[in-house]
Write an enzyme that holds these catalytic residues in place. Sequence first.
Site, PDB file in Angstrom:
ATOM      1  CG  HIS A  78      -1.666   1.257   1.446  1.00 16.38           C
ATOM      2  ND1 HIS A  78      -2.946   1.453   0.973  1.00 16.38           N
ATOM      3  CD2 HIS A  78      -1.329   2.412   2.079  1.00 16.38           C
ATOM      4  CE1 HIS A  78      -3.352   2.670   1.302  1.00 16.38           C
ATOM      5  NE2 HIS A  78      -2.380   3.266   1.979  1.00 16.38           N
ATOM      6  CD  GLU A  79       1.900   3.476   3.735  1.00 20.88           C
ATOM      7  OE1 GLU A  79       2.168   4.580   3.232  1.00 20.88           O
ATOM      8  OE2 GLU A  79       0.869   3.266   4.393  1.00 20.88           O
ATOM      9  CG  HIS A 117       0.289   6.217  -0.689  1.00 22.23           C
ATOM     10  ND1 HIS A 117      -0.867   6.805  -1.171  1.00 22.23           N
ATOM     11  CD2 HIS A 117      -0.049   5.652   0.504  1.00 22.23           C
ATOM     12  CE1 HIS A 117      -1.853   6.595  -0.318  1.00 22.23           C
ATOM     13  NE2 HIS A 117      -1.394   5.890   0.691  1.00 22.23           N
ATOM     14  CD  GLU A 136      -4.717   6.493   2.498  1.00 21.83           C
ATOM     15  OE1 GLU A 136      -4.555   5.261   2.446  1.00 21.83           O
ATOM     16  OE2 GLU A 136      -3.881   7.264   2.996  1.00 21.83           O
TER      17      GLU A 136
END
Length: 266
Positions: free
Chosen positions: A139-140, A143, A196
């Site tokens: 997930h990070e 980004h 997100e």
Amino acid sequence: MNKILTAIFATLFLITGCATTTNPGVVGVSRSQMLLVSAKEMDQGAALAYTNTLKKAKVSRTLNTDPIQTKRVTNISKRLIKEVGVFRTDAVNWDWQVNVIKEDTVNAWCMPGGRIAVYTGIIEKLKLSDAELAAVIGHEMSHALREHSREKASRDYAKNIGIFAVGAVTGSSEIANLANMAATYAISLPFSREQETEADNMGAELMARAGYNPNAAVNVWKKMKSLSQKQPLEFLSTHPSHDNRIANLTKIAQKVMPLYENSKKI
């Protein structure tokens, strides 16, 4: 006056900022982004901000204190990094860095250019399995791949707010301002709900391709929901609600499950 400003921002977006930073992948992330701040500026700032973060952690003796835990985070990250080419081929050659900081904070982040930090708090308080940890890191990483920090900075730049409204009077050097910008937009300020969700979706695809069951991403947010004693209603928050996040990731997990199944055959 507001109508005039809106028209100016719209024109800027169409002329200079209309772009998408990644390939869509199976999850289909393809939204156009406003990118007025240069990638070079964000990368330079992120490099210095990351170095400063590691220096502080070394001084406080909180950097990579547990070799077993550090190796675990590093190995999971390496498997995910091998799959980034599906979203952008240049990211394969980024100077990826992975570090673990001993701190109770339930957090992890990835700065522009692939500079990852995972806090022990999120691993220990959520009791993350390898697949769940892969969901968090993926997930990070997403980004960073999607350049969400640069996009946030560009939006503020267009509106002349935040850092860009006060930067001229700080007296700081240009590189210090860049580091402050990178740290602020990559760590301090929250991402939008849209960003997100994109990171959730892309992260699920990365982990599936890397051989981690994407249903673990759903488990992470069930654990986050359990950990959170209370949370504002979604319309008052910049983040999707836990329930909406769980529902979306359940659908995405089904969508990328064939990638996970295929990874086990290789």
